[in-house]
Design a protein around this motif. Structure first.
Motif, PDB file in Angstrom:
ATOM      1  N   PRO A  10       1.187  -1.012   0.037  1.00  0.00           N
ATOM      2  CA  PRO A  10      -0.209   0.018   0.171  1.00  0.00           C
ATOM      3  C   PRO A  10       0.630   1.025  -0.306  1.00  0.00           C
ATOM      4  O   PRO A  10       1.899   1.257   0.682  1.00  0.00           O
ATOM      5  N   ILE A  11       0.733   2.573  -0.668  1.00  0.00           N
ATOM      6  CA  ILE A  11       0.849   3.676  -0.771  1.00  0.00           C
ATOM      7  C   ILE A  11      -0.077   4.348  -0.771  1.00  0.00           C
ATOM      8  O   ILE A  11      -1.607   4.609  -1.626  1.00  0.00           O
ATOM      9  N   THR A  12       0.605   5.832  -1.079  1.00  0.00           N
ATOM     10  CA  THR A  12      -0.348   6.763  -0.933  1.00  0.00           C
ATOM     11  C   THR A  12      -0.048   7.410  -2.287  1.00  0.00           C
ATOM     12  O   THR A  12       0.863   7.962  -2.910  1.00  0.00           O
ATOM     13  N   LEU A  13      -1.042   7.806  -2.690  1.00  0.00           N
ATOM     14  CA  LEU A  13      -1.148   8.523  -4.006  1.00  0.00           C
ATOM     15  C   LEU A  13      -1.341   9.918  -4.027  1.00  0.00           C
ATOM     16  O   LEU A  13      -2.511  10.377  -3.755  1.00  0.00           O
ATOM     17  N   LEU A  14      -0.781  10.767  -4.999  1.00  0.00           N
ATOM     18  CA  LEU A  14      -1.183  11.896  -4.477  1.00  0.00           C
ATOM     19  C   LEU A  14      -1.720  12.174  -6.204  1.00  0.00           C
ATOM     20  O   LEU A  14      -1.153  12.284  -6.813  1.00  0.00           O
ATOM     21  N   LEU A  15      -2.735  13.381  -6.082  1.00  0.00           N
ATOM     22  CA  LEU A  15      -3.566  13.164  -7.556  1.00  0.00           C
ATOM     23  C   LEU A  15      -2.948  15.305  -7.815  1.00  0.00           C
ATOM     24  O   LEU A  15      -2.232  15.547  -6.970  1.00  0.00           O
ATOM     25  N   PRO A  16      -3.437  15.382  -8.843  1.00  0.00           N
ATOM     26  CA  PRO A  16      -2.853  16.819  -9.472  1.00  0.00           C
ATOM     27  C   PRO A  16      -3.527  17.773  -8.814  1.00  0.00           C
ATOM     28  O   PRO A  16      -3.275  19.180  -8.854  1.00  0.00           O
ATOM     29  N   ASP A  17      -4.647  17.420  -8.142  1.00  0.00           N
ATOM     30  CA  ASP A  17      -5.741  18.828  -7.870  1.00  0.00           C
ATOM     31  C   ASP A  17      -5.066  18.483  -5.758  1.00  0.00           C
ATOM     32  O   ASP A  17      -6.179  19.623  -4.836  1.00  0.00           O
ATOM     33  N   GLY A  18      -4.500  18.238  -5.559  1.00  0.00           N
ATOM     34  CA  GLY A  18      -4.236  17.862  -4.521  1.00  0.00           C
ATOM     35  C   GLY A  18      -4.560  17.294  -3.712  1.00  0.00           C
ATOM     36  O   GLY A  18      -4.276  16.652  -2.474  1.00  0.00           O
ATOM     37  N   GLN A  19      -5.759  16.291  -3.680  1.00  0.00           N
ATOM     38  CA  GLN A  19      -6.280  15.425  -2.669  1.00  0.00           C
ATOM     39  C   GLN A  19      -5.192  14.071  -3.150  1.00  0.00           C
ATOM     40  O   GLN A  19      -4.265  13.633  -3.783  1.00  0.00           O
ATOM     41  N   ALA A  20      -5.629  13.303  -2.002  1.00  0.00           N
ATOM     42  CA  ALA A  20      -4.596  12.233  -2.436  1.00  0.00           C
ATOM     43  C   ALA A  20      -4.888  11.138  -1.575  1.00  0.00           C
ATOM     44  O   ALA A  20      -6.155  10.868  -1.094  1.00  0.00           O
ATOM     45  N   ILE A  21      -5.040   9.837  -2.131  1.00  0.00           N
ATOM     46  CA  ILE A  21      -5.595   9.009  -1.759  1.00  0.00           C
ATOM     47  C   ILE A  21      -4.754   7.549  -1.279  1.00  0.00           C
ATOM     48  O   ILE A  21      -3.714   7.268  -1.951  1.00  0.00           O
ATOM     49  N   GLU A  22      -5.422   7.333   0.238  1.00  0.00           N
ATOM     50  CA  GLU A  22      -4.381   6.357   0.726  1.00  0.00           C
ATOM     51  C   GLU A  22      -4.774   4.990   0.293  1.00  0.00           C
ATOM     52  O   GLU A  22      -5.920   4.307  -0.433  1.00  0.00           O
ATOM     53  N   ARG A  23      -3.862   4.501   0.529  1.00  0.00           N
ATOM     54  CA  ARG A  23      -3.350   2.949   0.315  1.00  0.00           C
ATOM     55  C   ARG A  23      -4.167   2.010  -0.941  1.00  0.00           C
ATOM     56  O   ARG A  23      -4.418   0.771  -0.995  1.00  0.00           O
ATOM     57  N   VAL A  24      -3.108   3.121  -2.204  1.00  0.00           N
ATOM     58  CA  VAL A  24      -3.121   2.502  -3.955  1.00  0.00           C
ATOM     59  C   VAL A  24      -2.436   1.913  -3.505  1.00  0.00           C
ATOM     60  O   VAL A  24      -1.908   0.957  -3.047  1.00  0.00           O
ATOM     61  N   ARG A  25      -2.637   0.136  -4.783  1.00  0.00           N
ATOM     62  CA  ARG A  25      -1.266  -0.743  -4.526  1.00  0.00           C
ATOM     63  C   ARG A  25      -0.107  -0.148  -5.536  1.00  0.00           C
ATOM     64  O   ARG A  25       0.154   0.219  -6.399  1.00  0.00           O
ATOM     65  N   LEU A  26       0.464  -0.136  -4.731  1.00  0.00           N
ATOM     66  CA  LEU A  26       2.289  -0.592  -5.472  1.00  0.00           C
ATOM     67  C   LEU A  26       2.192  -1.769  -5.957  1.00  0.00           C
ATOM     68  O   LEU A  26       2.693  -2.429  -5.024  1.00  0.00           O
ATOM     69  N   TYR A  27       2.771  -1.689  -7.227  1.00  0.00           N
ATOM     70  CA  TYR A  27       3.267  -3.428  -7.451  1.00  0.00           C
ATOM     71  C   TYR A  27       4.880  -3.895  -8.084  1.00  0.00           C
ATOM     72  O   TYR A  27       4.954  -4.759  -7.843  1.00  0.00           O
ATOM     73  N   GLU A  28       5.147  -2.780  -8.692  1.00  0.00           N
ATOM     74  CA  GLU A  28       6.668  -2.792  -9.354  1.00  0.00           C
ATOM     75  C   GLU A  28       7.005  -1.617  -9.546  1.00  0.00           C
ATOM     76  O   GLU A  28       6.496  -0.780  -9.855  1.00  0.00           O
ATOM     77  N   ARG A  29       8.757  -1.005 -10.272  1.00  0.00           N
ATOM     78  CA  ARG A  29       8.737  -0.261 -10.502  1.00  0.00           C
ATOM     79  C   ARG A  29       9.764  -0.716 -11.605  1.00  0.00           C
ATOM     80  O   ARG A  29      10.956  -1.614 -11.729  1.00  0.00           O
ATOM     81  N   GLU A  30      10.098   0.513 -12.085  1.00  0.00           N
ATOM     82  CA  GLU A  30      10.903   0.292 -13.644  1.00  0.00           C
ATOM     83  C   GLU A  30      11.637   1.917 -13.374  1.00  0.00           C
ATOM     84  O   GLU A  30      11.255   2.285 -13.420  1.00  0.00           O
ATOM     85  N   GLN A  31      13.474   1.086 -14.237  1.00  0.00           N
ATOM     86  CA  GLN A  31      14.474   2.706 -14.453  1.00  0.00           C
ATOM     87  C   GLN A  31      14.253   2.433 -15.847  1.00  0.00           C
ATOM     88  O   GLN A  31      13.920   1.913 -16.622  1.00  0.00           O
ATOM     89  N   LEU A  32      13.872   3.876 -16.470  1.00  0.00           N
ATOM     90  CA  LEU A  32      13.787   3.967 -17.841  1.00  0.00           C
ATOM     91  C   LEU A  32      15.304   4.982 -18.300  1.00  0.00           C
ATOM     92  O   LEU A  32      15.968   4.737 -17.350  1.00  0.00           O
ATOM     93  N   ASP A  33      15.712   4.835 -19.902  1.00  0.00           N
ATOM     94  CA  ASP A  33      16.780   4.922 -19.980  1.00  0.00           C
ATOM     95  C   ASP A  33      17.544   5.721 -19.684  1.00  0.00           C
ATOM     96  O   ASP A  33      18.538   6.355 -18.843  1.00  0.00           O
ATOM     97  N   THR A  34      16.746   7.269 -19.388  1.00  0.00           N
ATOM     98  CA  THR A  34      16.479   8.224 -18.700  1.00  0.00           C
ATOM     99  C   THR A  34      17.220   7.787 -17.066  1.00  0.00           C
ATOM    100  O   THR A  34      17.803   9.050 -16.470  1.00  0.00           O
TER     101      THR A  34
END
Length: 156
Positions: A10-34
């Motif tokens: 679980p992790i918190t997602l910050l929305l563009p309008d400043g709201q936060a959604i707690e406990r969204v699901r974080l599955y994986e992370r990937e590093q881009l070429d940059t």
């Protein structure tokens, strides 16, 4: 025998309008070429069910760390990480412009972006920046377009 993937954290997602959604699901992370790390999350929502009513659903997307905040006491160390393996930088940037369709804004994509349609046409970097500066044009967040072009545009 392969091991099942770890459960999402679980992790918190910050929305563009400043709201936060707690406990969204974080599955994986990937590093881009940059070098930027992108995080695949799932947001639990409701969707219209066939035949009426609603049923649980999950909206999945990739975001940067700027859109996420860890929850206190949650260990994110077990989330699968896919570091960049390519060591050479691209020789040039290439961009694609997808025009407005069905009320959607025109979008700039990096060449090879899976979100670009077959109607997209190629642009150079200067052209992509010029088009992106116009109202009603956005940079794609699925590919490197937003990460690369928006900071350049912000600095003039």
């Amino acid at each position: 025998m392969t091991e099942p993937p770890p459960p999402p954290a679980p992790i918190t997602l910050l929305l563009p309008d400043g709201q936060a959604i707690e406990r969204v699901r974080l599955y994986e992370r990937e590093q881009l070429d940059t070098g930027l790390w992108m995080y695949r999350i799932g947001v639990p929502l409701w969707q219209t069910a066939v035949g009426g009513g609603v049923e649980p659903a999950e909206y999945s997307t990739w975001v940067t760390s700027a859109q996420l905040r860890p929850l206190p006491g949650v260990d994110l160390g077990g989330i699968p990480a896919h570091p960049r393996t390519r060591t050479s930088a691209p020789t040039r940037w290439a961009w694609l412009l997808d025009g407005r369709t069905h009320g959607r804004p025109a979008t700039i994509h990096a060449e090879g972006c899976p979100s670009a349609t077959d109607r997209a046409h190629p642009l150079g970097t200067t052209q992509a920046l010029d088009v992106l500066a116009r109202p009603g044009t956005v940079a794609c967040n699925v590919c490197d377009a937003a990460e690369t072009l928006l900071p350049i545009l912000a600095h003039g």
